[in-house]
Enzyme design. Structure first.
Site, mmCIF file in Angstrom:
data_model
loop_
_atom_site.group_PDB
_atom_site.id
_atom_site.type_symbol
_atom_site.label_atom_id
_atom_site.label_comp_id
_atom_site.label_asym_id
_atom_site.label_seq_id
_atom_site.Cartn_x
_atom_site.Cartn_y
_atom_site.Cartn_z
ATOM 1 N N ASN A 216 0.809 -1.067 0.214
ATOM 2 C CA ASN A 216 -0.453 0.588 -0.028
ATOM 3 C C ASN A 216 1.327 1.530 -0.516
ATOM 4 O O ASN A 216 2.328 1.287 -0.142
ATOM 5 C CB ASN A 216 -1.139 0.128 1.249
ATOM 6 N N GLU A 219 3.833 1.946 3.157
ATOM 7 C CA GLU A 219 4.461 0.748 2.538
ATOM 8 C C GLU A 219 5.335 1.012 1.324
ATOM 9 O O GLU A 219 7.039 1.137 2.078
ATOM 10 C CB GLU A 219 3.758 -0.869 2.639
ATOM 11 N N ASP A 287 -5.514 -8.078 1.765
ATOM 12 C CA ASP A 287 -5.362 -9.379 1.035
ATOM 13 C C ASP A 287 -6.054 -10.305 0.105
ATOM 14 O O ASP A 287 -5.763 -10.902 -0.757
ATOM 15 C CB ASP A 287 -6.178 -10.787 2.524
#
Length: 341
Positions: A216, A219, A287
């Site tokens: 994301n 990150e 996820d």
């Protein structure tokens, strides 16, 4: 919904392909190597303030247990119809058994769930309460986990299991939440497959040479060391991240800004967000992106098509509270609605 005319044209041109990819999800064989977490939700009605201490007394009403962390990626893949094997650690406790039971009920192969007797199953217990005729609110979260790494013998045992499974699967997903599963021997084993999808929160270079990474925005910013807040920094980050990871492709998920997919030679594709308004909880959406993207690739989709499928799946699960999954039927319906815009 604000889809650019260029993207809308691309989407319409590949609509048949996207539906075909989804029809082939059930043929995919996936190994997920990840940090396995059990998410618990305890809910009840607030009765009064305790006489023992200034705390709420909650009369328990229900407990819900769902896969979290890397286990959510496993569960998303299974709910989308894939044939899934899981590799990771759980403790010798009732939480680990609960996670195993959930997986087995979903048809997931759990032989690679090794028991680590020295560490608990990572468990996040959210306690929520409500008064009569009021909304339920989270009051506290209790985490069970260990900061110690698994014993080296267990690491090597897991790595050997992964190597044995590589010829039997179409892709390997590494779902790294920093809870100790993805150590050097395990990563080396996972990278032995030709198609490795990596979702990790930090130290991306540990997985150098993987097929595609899916961080994301925060990150990605942590990995490059600067803010990604303009078209120029987005492009620069893509180049830097491809160089850092030596990946074939790189996908940054950017929340309401959608996603950006990077290829070599400075090629990038912007995919707008499909749902900006009905967003209730983004927990676990990454996820879901990984699951649908992986299945798209295994079904013969291009990286762009697969990223679109990941974006589509995520646009559905963010409408629900907590970690959630979606289905092929829901994805097809959501795609049809997009085409009608």
């Amino acid at each position: 919904m604000d889809l650019t005319s260029t993207f809308s044209s691309q989407l319409r041109a590949c609509t048949d392909n996207l539906f075909e990819r989804m029809d082939r999800f059930s043929q995919a064989r996936i190994l997920v190597v990840g940090d396995l977490t059990l998410d618990e939700f305890l809910t009840g009605q607030v009765e009064r303030i305790s006489r023992e201490a200034p705390v709420l007394i909650i009369r328990h009403e229900n407990t819900r247990q769902v896969p979290g962390g890397g286990a959510n990626a496993v569960y998303n893949l299974a709910k989308l119809g894939a044939q899934v094997k899981v590799a990771g650690f759980v403790g010798k406790d009732i939480q680990g058994q609960a996670l195993r039971d959930i997986f087995e009920a979903a048809g997931i192969d759990t032989q690679g769930m090794l028991i680590d007797a020295d560490r608990p199953t990572v468990t996040k217990t959210r306690i929520s309460g409500h008064a009569r005729q009021s909304v339920t609110q989270q009051i506290v979260r209790v985490d069970r986990k260990s900061d110690d790494l698994p014993d080296l013998d267990l690491q090597l045992q897991l790595a050997e299991y992964i190597r044995q499974q590589l010829p039997t699967v179409d892709a390997v997903v590494c779902s790294d939440y920093g809870d100790g599963v993805l150590t050097a021997p395990v990563i080396e084993a996972a990278l032995g497959h030709r198609q490795v999808i990596v979702d990790t929160q930090k130290d991306l270079q540990r997985f150098a040479g993987a097929t595609i990474f899916t961080p994301n925005l925060p990150e990605a910013e942590q990995a490059v060391g600067y803010g990604i807040n303009s078209p120029q920094t987005v492009s620069q980050a893509g180049k830097d991240l491809l160089e850092l990871t030596q990946a074939k492709q790189f996908l940054i998920t950017r929340g309401e800004e959608g996603m950006t997919l990077f290829e070599g030679a400075g090629v990038e594709h912007h995919i707008p967000a499909f749902n900006r308004t009905d967003v209730f909880d983004v927990t676990g959406a990454g996820d879901t992106v990984v699951a649908a993207l992986t299945l798209g690739l295994c079904a013969g989709g291009s990286f762009w098509e697969s990223a679109v499928l990941g974006n589509l799946a995520a646009s559905i699960v963010v409408r629900q509270f907590g970690t959630a999954t979606t289905t092929i039927e829901e994805m097809k319906e959501a795609l049809q609605l997009l085409l009608e815009v």
